[in-house]
Enzyme design. Sequence first.
Site, PDB file in Angstrom:
ATOM      1  CB  CYS A   1     -18.861  -3.939   5.446  1.00 42.25           C
ATOM      2  SG  CYS A   1     -17.782  -2.623   6.057  1.00 42.25           S
TER       3      CYS A   1
ATOM      4  CB  CYS B   1      -0.904  -0.013   1.233  1.00 37.47           C
ATOM      5  SG  CYS B   1      -1.995   1.419   1.284  1.00 37.47           S
TER       6      CYS B   1
ATOM      7  CB  CYS C   1      -0.847  -0.320   8.262  1.00 37.84           C
ATOM      8  SG  CYS C   1      -1.700  -1.503   7.195  1.00 37.84           S
TER       9      CYS C   1
ATOM     10  CB  CYS D   1     -15.927  -6.506   6.548  1.00 33.29           C
ATOM     11  SG  CYS D   1     -17.263  -6.285   7.705  1.00 33.29           S
TER      12      CYS D   1
ATOM     13  NE  ARG E   1     -17.313  -4.888  13.717  1.00 31.89           N
ATOM     14  CZ  ARG E   1     -17.574  -4.279  12.564  1.00 31.89           C
ATOM     15  NH1 ARG E   1     -16.630  -3.600  11.959  1.00 31.89           N
ATOM     16  NH2 ARG E   1     -18.761  -4.360  12.012  1.00 31.89           N
TER      17      ARG E   1
ATOM     18  CB  CYS F   1     -18.155   1.030   9.306  1.00 32.53           C
ATOM     19  SG  CYS F   1     -17.099   0.077  10.420  1.00 32.53           S
TER      20      CYS F   1
ATOM     21  CB  CYS G   1      -1.089   3.716   8.111  1.00 30.22           C
ATOM     22  SG  CYS G   1      -2.169   4.445   6.848  1.00 30.22           S
TER      23      CYS G   1
HETATM   24  N1  SAM Z   1      -6.519   0.791   3.053  1.00 30.23           N
HETATM   25  C1  SAM Z   1      -7.787   1.151   3.554  1.00 30.23           C
HETATM   26  C2  SAM Z   1      -7.727   2.293   4.534  1.00 30.23           C
HETATM   27  O1  SAM Z   1      -6.800   2.408   5.298  1.00 30.23           O
HETATM   28  O2  SAM Z   1      -8.660   3.084   4.536  1.00 30.23           O
HETATM   29  C3  SAM Z   1      -8.548  -0.005   4.175  1.00 30.23           C
HETATM   30  C4  SAM Z   1      -7.823  -1.075   4.953  1.00 30.23           C
HETATM   31  S1  SAM Z   1      -7.089  -0.555   6.480  1.00 30.23           S
HETATM   32  C5  SAM Z   1      -6.126  -1.942   6.906  1.00 30.23           C
HETATM   33  C6  SAM Z   1      -8.453  -0.516   7.616  1.00 30.23           C
HETATM   34  C7  SAM Z   1      -8.173  -0.116   9.039  1.00 30.23           C
HETATM   35  O3  SAM Z   1      -7.532  -1.171   9.728  1.00 30.23           O
HETATM   36  C8  SAM Z   1      -7.273   1.064   9.287  1.00 30.23           C
HETATM   37  O4  SAM Z   1      -7.902   2.285   9.109  1.00 30.23           O
HETATM   38  C9  SAM Z   1      -6.884   0.862  10.735  1.00 30.23           C
HETATM   39  O5  SAM Z   1      -7.791   1.548  11.579  1.00 30.23           O
HETATM   40  C10 SAM Z   1      -7.012  -0.648  10.921  1.00 30.23           C
HETATM   41  N2  SAM Z   1      -5.698  -1.257  11.179  1.00 30.23           N
HETATM   42  C11 SAM Z   1      -4.703  -1.446  10.294  1.00 30.23           C
HETATM   43  N3  SAM Z   1      -3.634  -1.994  10.875  1.00 30.23           N
HETATM   44  C12 SAM Z   1      -3.943  -2.166  12.180  1.00 30.23           C
HETATM   45  C13 SAM Z   1      -3.223  -2.686  13.299  1.00 30.23           C
HETATM   46  N4  SAM Z   1      -1.973  -3.111  13.201  1.00 30.23           N
HETATM   47  N5  SAM Z   1      -3.860  -2.722  14.484  1.00 30.23           N
HETATM   48  C14 SAM Z   1      -5.131  -2.274  14.597  1.00 30.23           C
HETATM   49  N6  SAM Z   1      -5.844  -1.775  13.580  1.00 30.23           N
HETATM   50  C15 SAM Z   1      -5.263  -1.714  12.381  1.00 30.23           C
HETATM   51 FE1  SF4 Z   2      -2.735   1.235   3.405  1.00 34.29          FE
HETATM   52 FE2  SF4 Z   2      -2.699   0.038   5.745  1.00 34.29          FE
HETATM   53 FE3  SF4 Z   2      -2.914   2.672   5.643  1.00 34.29          FE
HETATM   54 FE4  SF4 Z   2      -4.975   1.129   4.809  1.00 34.29          FE
HETATM   55  S1  SF4 Z   2      -4.172   1.291   6.885  1.00 34.29           S
HETATM   56  S2  SF4 Z   2      -4.125   2.938   3.795  1.00 34.29           S
HETATM   57  S3  SF4 Z   2      -3.836  -0.630   3.979  1.00 34.29           S
HETATM   58  S4  SF4 Z   2      -1.159   1.463   4.944  1.00 34.29           S
END
Ligand code: SAM
Ligand code: SF4
Length: 350
Positions: free
Chosen positions: A133, A58, A65, A102, A265, A193, A62
Amino acid sequence: MLANSAQPRHDWSPEQVQALFELPFNDLLFQAQTVHRQHFDPNAVQVSTLLSIKTGACPEDCKYCPQSAHNCTDLDAERLMKVKQVLKEAQAAKEKGATRFCMGAAWSSPRPKDMPFVVDMIKGVKDMGLEACMTLGMLDQDQADSLADAGLDYYNHNLDTSAEFYGSIITTRTYQDRLDTLQNVRNSGMKVCCGGILGMGEELKDRIGLLITLANMPDHPESVPINMLVKVEGTPLDAVDDLEPFDFVRTIAVARILMPKSHVRLSAGRQRMNEQMQALCFMAGANSIFYGEKLLTTDNPEADSDRQLFNKLGINPEQRHGASDEAHEQVLMQQIEDHKNESMFYDASA
Ligand code: SAM
Ligand code: SF4
Ligand code: DTB
């Protein structure tokens, strides 16, 4: 301060929310339970299953992530899953008792060439009688409208934390970008959500800021995922200090009081929580979970242990809302009945 009216409000001040956080633990949980019981069956928990339809690589940065290309995690990137495979997974989730499916993609936002596949996934999931979702990153108004037209019930897009702390966690898109996507989702008529992650090194004022931003929206998100950070090796947050577990429970309770009609949730992070901690979260007003051995890329509790936990606590999976027609709902109820003995949620001996 007493939450003596459980009608949704949209004018919370930081001082009022801080006062809730500072209540003695038992008083806070009592208020949250009182509010919860005014709007929900206290022994019903909504059950969703999550699938990563496009994993890793990606472009966003973040820090929490495992799927960010900026982080050095041990994760193999995958292309968009085939529609047929997604629908096979959805069918399996349905047979195990999930009512919502989802689908998540490691995208900044969907590309035009992805949209026809995503639309087919939505239609296929809806045809099975499941709620659908998706979480695909940022959406413009046209994209949100296309997903809504395909029948998508919910769109997940998290604010993650307060506006103030956000810049320490993500730099490739802004808080306002996220709010714009949420507005586009709301305009399209889909359910929102939206929640966040705790335990990223934020302070109480950031948890307050996140909850106030959600609660002071003109319409509360219908679903509010509260994630405990899953620390994945190779992410910049892999060694951050653990959040005090009672502070996690307190945040759930305050979310319940601030957004009385929303599903809250108990989202990522259950794998590291014992049964007692999860029971406290349900007592604080959490009434939705992700069910299934995987979240997107990390582990979630085994189906069997969730079944046992529900049985021990006398919790029932919430039945699906808003089935498209009565006949469809009857078919679903019959399937639940047929699967009762083998389904994760029912103790055959009960
Ligand atoms: N890429 C898209 C986005 O970020 O909008 C969708 C997928 S992203 C993985 C969805 C959510 O997963 C993120 O906004 C974050 O809140 C949550 N998330 C990701 N990594 C995480 C982690 N290590 N622990 C807890 N929540 C996590
Ligand atoms: Fe990409 Fe992970 Fe951020 Fe979603 S949370 S935008 S998958 S880096
Ligand atoms: C949400 O708030 N939590 C889910 C869902 N929305 C998409 C994702 C949790 C991801 C946890 C890390 C992983 O498994 O990759």
